[in-house]
Enzyme design. Structure first.
Site, PDB file in Angstrom:
ATOM      1  N   HIS A 109     -32.291  33.096  32.185  1.00 50.91           N
ATOM      2  CA  HIS A 109     -32.993  33.955  33.139  1.00 50.91           C
ATOM      3  C   HIS A 109     -33.416  35.265  32.475  1.00 50.91           C
ATOM      4  O   HIS A 109     -32.614  35.934  31.823  1.00 50.91           O
ATOM      5  CB  HIS A 109     -32.108  34.259  34.354  1.00 50.91           C
ATOM      6  N   THR A 168     -45.713  20.563  21.903  1.00 49.50           N
ATOM      7  CA  THR A 168     -44.588  21.412  21.501  1.00 49.50           C
ATOM      8  C   THR A 168     -44.565  21.723  20.019  1.00 49.50           C
ATOM      9  O   THR A 168     -43.727  22.496  19.565  1.00 49.50           O
ATOM     10  CB  THR A 168     -43.260  20.740  21.884  1.00 49.50           C
ATOM     11  N   LYS A 169     -45.478  21.115  19.252  1.00 47.96           N
ATOM     12  CA  LYS A 169     -45.512  21.371  17.811  1.00 47.96           C
ATOM     13  C   LYS A 169     -46.951  21.334  17.323  1.00 47.96           C
ATOM     14  O   LYS A 169     -47.860  20.881  18.031  1.00 47.96           O
ATOM     15  CB  LYS A 169     -44.649  20.370  17.051  1.00 47.96           C
ATOM     16  N   LYS A 186     -53.636   8.938  16.623  1.00 44.53           N
ATOM     17  CA  LYS A 186     -54.460   8.510  15.491  1.00 44.53           C
ATOM     18  C   LYS A 186     -55.317   9.687  15.054  1.00 44.53           C
ATOM     19  O   LYS A 186     -55.341  10.734  15.703  1.00 44.53           O
ATOM     20  CB  LYS A 186     -55.352   7.327  15.867  1.00 44.53           C
TER      21      LYS A 186
END
Length: 231
Positions: A109, A168-169, A186
């Protein structure tokens, strides 16, 4: 009484419209001649635009830059992002929406690690965790509807992010990724074609060059085998 009262009591459709009109007018006047369009009720703050940019309706863009011809579709939320040229950002996309600590810190938090003005009370008087990181998006990137790009991610030139993906990357040049979390699917073209596109960097060419060579954009074989420097 003061604890009961908050700014939302003052919100009304007319106030929102006037605030949007002021923002739209300020940006479009200051970018006169650059063909900027800002959609209805979109909120813009500290954004640098190029030429021929479009922001759809009900968007929020804060601390961003956009290269020529890039657009953001309606209901998208883009923070702390550097967006290249010719990027297509679909509706309801979230870029750099913020992050929370997942280890070391006892709590996730924000009142326990930052002094944020949007919280009603904070335990900290200083920033102990930076809850945002900039996102870099290359040129000619397509981000599909409802995608989320997590803070700190770099998306290279020519990449495609499938709709409803959670990125996320980092994503490499001309890669197609999708899923939650997004995974490599691909490459758009073979390695030699990608090298040609990166070396040509057509997105950095002037508008006359693109117009002159536009017929070669319709087939990657035509593009990669054409003598574009002479064309």
């Amino acid at each position: 009484m003061m604890k009961f009262f908050d700014r939302s009591f003052l919100y009304n459709p007319l106030g929102q419209y006037l605030s949007w009109l002021k923002c739209k007018g300020w940006y479009q006047i200051n970018h006169w001649g650059q063909h900027l369009r800002i959609g209805y009720l979109s909120r813009i703050s500290n954004v640098t635009f190029g030429r021929y940019n479009i922001v759809g309706e009900h968007c929020m863009l804060i601390n961003c830059s956009m290269g020529d011809f890039s657009y953001v579709n309606s209901y998208s939320y883009v923070l702390n992002a550097a967006i290249g040229r010719y990027c297509s950002i679909g509706p309801n996309v979230k870029i750099a929406p913020g992050k929370h600590p997942t280890s070391v810190f006892v709590s996730t938090h924000p009142v326990t690690f930052n002094n944020q003005v949007n919280m009603l009370r904070n335990y900290c008087k200083e920033e102990k965790f930076r809850n945002y990181s900039p996102v870099t998006i290359g040129n000619d990137v397509w981000i599909g509807a409802n995608a989320i790009i997590i803070d700190g991610v770099n998306i290279a030139d020519g990449a495609i992010i499938a709709a409803n993906s959670l990125v996320t990357k980092d994503v490499g040049p001309f890669e197609i990724v999708g899923g939650t979390p997004a995974k490599f699917i691909k490459k758009r073209f073979d390695d030699d074609q990608i090298i040609c596109l990166l070396e040509t960097s057509w997105w950095d060419k002037d508008e006359e060059w693109v117009q002159k060579n536009i017929s070669k954009f319709w087939d990657i074989e035509d593009f990669t085998h054409a003598d574009l420097n002479e064309a």
